[in-house]
Design an enzyme around this catalytic site. Structure first.
Site, PDB file in Angstrom:
ATOM      1  N   CYS A 140      -2.745 -34.808   8.378  1.00  0.00           N
ATOM      2  CA  CYS A 140      -1.360 -33.324   8.076  1.00  0.00           C
ATOM      3  C   CYS A 140      -2.636 -32.055   7.331  1.00  0.00           C
ATOM      4  O   CYS A 140      -2.572 -30.950   7.525  1.00  0.00           O
ATOM      5  CB  CYS A 140      -0.589 -33.338   7.189  1.00  0.00           C
ATOM      6  SG  CYS A 140       0.575 -34.627   8.021  1.00  0.00           S
ATOM      7  N   HIS A 146       1.031 -26.181   5.427  1.00  0.00           N
ATOM      8  CA  HIS A 146       1.413 -27.042   6.813  1.00  0.00           C
ATOM      9  C   HIS A 146       2.843 -27.654   6.169  1.00  0.00           C
ATOM     10  O   HIS A 146       3.958 -27.388   5.001  1.00  0.00           O
ATOM     11  CB  HIS A 146       1.362 -28.631   5.857  1.00  0.00           C
ATOM     12  CG  HIS A 146       1.174 -30.066   5.769  1.00  0.00           C
ATOM     13  ND1 HIS A 146       1.291 -29.995   7.748  1.00  0.00           N
ATOM     14  CD2 HIS A 146       1.656 -30.923   5.885  1.00  0.00           C
ATOM     15  CE1 HIS A 146       2.206 -31.140   8.166  1.00  0.00           C
ATOM     16  NE2 HIS A 146       1.846 -31.523   6.966  1.00  0.00           N
ATOM     17  N   ASN A 179       8.277 -31.018  11.369  1.00  0.00           N
ATOM     18  CA  ASN A 179       6.080 -31.877  10.686  1.00  0.00           C
ATOM     19  C   ASN A 179       5.491 -32.142  11.711  1.00  0.00           C
ATOM     20  O   ASN A 179       5.451 -33.099  11.944  1.00  0.00           O
ATOM     21  CB  ASN A 179       6.670 -32.311   9.441  1.00  0.00           C
ATOM     22  CG  ASN A 179       5.085 -33.084   8.962  1.00  0.00           C
ATOM     23  OD1 ASN A 179       3.552 -32.541   9.376  1.00  0.00           O
ATOM     24  ND2 ASN A 179       4.847 -33.792   7.788  1.00  0.00           N
TER      25      ASN A 179
HETATM   26  N1  COA Z   1      20.599 -39.968   6.233  1.00  0.00           N
HETATM   27  C1  COA Z   1      20.787 -40.784   6.072  1.00  0.00           C
HETATM   28  N2  COA Z   1      20.688 -41.428   4.725  1.00  0.00           N
HETATM   29  C2  COA Z   1      19.584 -41.313   4.460  1.00  0.00           C
HETATM   30  C3  COA Z   1      18.158 -40.960   5.520  1.00  0.00           C
HETATM   31  C4  COA Z   1      18.737 -40.133   6.724  1.00  0.00           C
HETATM   32  N3  COA Z   1      18.035 -39.352   7.747  1.00  0.00           N
HETATM   33  N4  COA Z   1      17.007 -41.763   5.142  1.00  0.00           N
HETATM   34  C5  COA Z   1      17.594 -41.899   3.949  1.00  0.00           C
HETATM   35  N5  COA Z   1      18.315 -41.361   3.839  1.00  0.00           N
HETATM   36  C6  COA Z   1      19.005 -43.047   2.350  1.00  0.00           C
HETATM   37  C7  COA Z   1      18.910 -44.169   1.798  1.00  0.00           C
HETATM   38  O1  COA Z   1      18.489 -44.551   2.437  1.00  0.00           O
HETATM   39  C8  COA Z   1      19.174 -43.760   0.822  1.00  0.00           C
HETATM   40  O2  COA Z   1      19.957 -44.145   0.377  1.00  0.00           O
HETATM   41  P1  COA Z   1      20.731 -45.552  -0.663  1.00  0.00           P
HETATM   42  O3  COA Z   1      20.552 -44.041  -2.099  1.00  0.00           O
HETATM   43  O4  COA Z   1      22.204 -45.584  -0.742  1.00  0.00           O
HETATM   44  O5  COA Z   1      19.817 -46.078  -1.052  1.00  0.00           O
HETATM   45  C9  COA Z   1      18.722 -42.255   0.039  1.00  0.00           C
HETATM   46  O6  COA Z   1      19.938 -41.462   0.910  1.00  0.00           O
HETATM   47  C10 COA Z   1      18.369 -41.794  -0.888  1.00  0.00           C
HETATM   48  O7  COA Z   1      17.478 -41.893  -0.505  1.00  0.00           O
HETATM   49  P2  COA Z   1      16.102 -41.240  -0.674  1.00  0.00           P
HETATM   50  O8  COA Z   1      14.496 -42.131   0.502  1.00  0.00           O
HETATM   51  O9  COA Z   1      15.781 -41.384  -2.004  1.00  0.00           O
HETATM   52  O10 COA Z   1      16.006 -40.281  -0.358  1.00  0.00           O
HETATM   53  P3  COA Z   1      14.993 -38.728  -0.432  1.00  0.00           P
HETATM   54  O11 COA Z   1      16.291 -37.669  -1.548  1.00  0.00           O
HETATM   55  O12 COA Z   1      13.792 -38.408  -1.210  1.00  0.00           O
HETATM   56  O13 COA Z   1      14.985 -37.976   0.654  1.00  0.00           O
HETATM   57  C11 COA Z   1      12.765 -37.537   2.359  1.00  0.00           C
HETATM   58  C12 COA Z   1      14.358 -38.583   2.346  1.00  0.00           C
HETATM   59  C13 COA Z   1      12.129 -37.988   2.818  1.00  0.00           C
HETATM   60  C14 COA Z   1      13.895 -36.813   3.217  1.00  0.00           C
HETATM   61  C15 COA Z   1      12.213 -36.792   1.085  1.00  0.00           C
HETATM   62  O14 COA Z   1      11.971 -37.458   0.040  1.00  0.00           O
HETATM   63  C16 COA Z   1      10.993 -36.070   1.827  1.00  0.00           C
HETATM   64  O15 COA Z   1      10.813 -35.035   1.765  1.00  0.00           O
HETATM   65  N6  COA Z   1      10.075 -36.262   0.603  1.00  0.00           N
HETATM   66  C17 COA Z   1       8.110 -35.602   1.033  1.00  0.00           C
HETATM   67  C18 COA Z   1       8.048 -36.005   2.457  1.00  0.00           C
HETATM   68  C19 COA Z   1       6.642 -35.765   3.476  1.00  0.00           C
HETATM   69  O16 COA Z   1       6.933 -34.520   3.319  1.00  0.00           O
HETATM   70  N7  COA Z   1       5.999 -36.048   4.260  1.00  0.00           N
HETATM   71  C20 COA Z   1       5.085 -35.926   5.150  1.00  0.00           C
HETATM   72  C21 COA Z   1       3.963 -35.455   4.022  1.00  0.00           C
HETATM   73  S1  COA Z   1       3.019 -34.785   4.897  1.00  0.00           S
END
Ligand code: COA
Length: 338
Positions: free
Chosen positions: A116, A254, A284
């Protein structure tokens, strides 16, 4: 007179035809529009419907950037493509561009793989080439086919990404459009976003089969980016170059997560009209997200020219980079080539 300052002469962008909404995703795994939108700001994403669509759009995007720059394909001296998730590994994306724009010259063409951060790394290379006097006209392309590298049974990653293409022409001039540029990396946290090469094919070595899918430690990525990027922009992109935050017109970050964009916006004290976003409709789009956001905003009149913009990319590696660029009149005059 020898000119060796980088002028950004034209840009182009393309978004694919296939729309996948959050509602579509609820049909393939347990998720909801509310969960995805509240955490990411994404409602839908676009995917290349086929390889042929991807290459057709690639050719058109580059021709659009050339038209906007008012230069011919034969005037391009080098092609650089930021393409970490290419449609195919060989020929690489930049050589495909060389064929698609129909240049008659055997100019060099190579890809860079910085996910990215691709646009900013590419711009940093272009800046150095122009200032060294080595090349006069550079075609910088961004293209990621993210959808082909995602595990669509993994609801943590597949919700985030979309496909897209951008292109930019940078030419030697007596006027400078790259007011600040910086690139950085920290391989120690490389496991935050990873993608193994597909294995299991060779009978003479460890045959443990793996698939070529993107894996991500979402919370680690979020914390890393939210910790580093706001002060990186103020310290390394603005202050180091004596640029006052209030003298820059737009922020085009980004498009990874709406919450990250809002955090940076708050830190800079920018009003909504200065912050360009398209994550809701496109997700993204990796290396292309900044160029697509720029192109759309120029087309819709959300960005007026002449003006300046902070750009900043970050992602796998972990790599990041940013700069302040000048957006001159006419860099996106031809919005109707498609
Ligand atoms: N729908 C519903 N539930 C989901 C899910 C989805 N699409 N994806 C994950 N979950 C669940 C998980 O299983 C977890 O459940 P549990 O607590 O029972 O185990 C819970 O939601 C929390 O998961 P987590 O991974 O901690 O979520 P989060 O709040 O961190 O959000 C992202 C996930 C990916 C949205 C967030 O971490 C994020 O935006 N990170 C940055 C990613 C990014 O920008 N990447 C590209 C960089 S270039």
């Amino acid at each position: 007179m020898i000119y060796n300052l980088p002028m950004i002469k034209g840009i182009g962008y393309a978004i694919p035809s296939k729309i996948v909404t959050n509602a579509d995703l609820t049909k393939i795994f347990d998720t909801s529009d509310e969960w995805i939108y509240s955490r990411t700001g994404i409602k839908e994403r676009r995917l290349f419907a086929s390889d042929s669509e991807a290459f057709e759009l690639l050719g058109k995007t580059c021709k659009q950037a050339l038209n906007n720059a008012e230069i011919k394909a034969d005037d391009i001296d080098i092609i650089i493509a930021a393409s970490s998730m290419p449609v195919q590994l060989m020929p690489n994306t930049s050589c495909m561009v060389q064929k698609l724009i129909e240049t008659s010259r055997n100019i060099p063409a190579f890809d860079i793989s910085v996910a990215c951060s691709g646009l900013v790394y590419g711009l940093d290379i272009a800046n150095s080439y122009i200032r060294s006097g080595l090349y006069k006209n550079i075609l910088l392309v961004t293209m990621d086919n993210c959808s082909r590298y995602l595990d669509w049974t993994d609801r943590r990653t597949s919700i985030l990404f979309g496909d897209g293409i951008g292109a930019m022409v940078i030419s030697a001039s007596d006027e400078n459009d790259i007011l600040s540029i910086d690139i950085k990396a920290d391989g120690k946290v490389g496991d935050y976003i990873s993608m193994p090469v597909q294995k299991g094919n060779c009978p003479f070595v460890d045959k443990a089969p793996t698939l070529q899918f993107l894996d991500m430690k979402g919370q680690d990525v979020y914390k890393f980016v939210a910790n580093i990027i706001p002060s990186y922009i103020t310290d390394d992109i603005l202050n180091k170059n004596d640029i006052d935050v209030n003298d820059v017109d737009y922020l085009v970050l980004h498009q990874a997560n709406q919450r990250i964009i809002s955090t940076v916006q708050e830190r800079l004290g920018y009003s909504d009209d200065k912050v360009i976003t398209n994550i809701e409709k496109l997700g993204n789009t990796s290396a292309s997200s900044i160029l697509i956001a720029l192109g759309e905003a120029l087309k819709d009149g959300k960005i007026k020219t002449p003006s300046t913009a902070i750009i900043c990319g970050f992602g796998a590696g972990m790599c990041w980079g940013g700069g302040v660029i000048r957006l001159r009149d006419g860099i996106f005059k031809d919005a109707n080539i498609f």
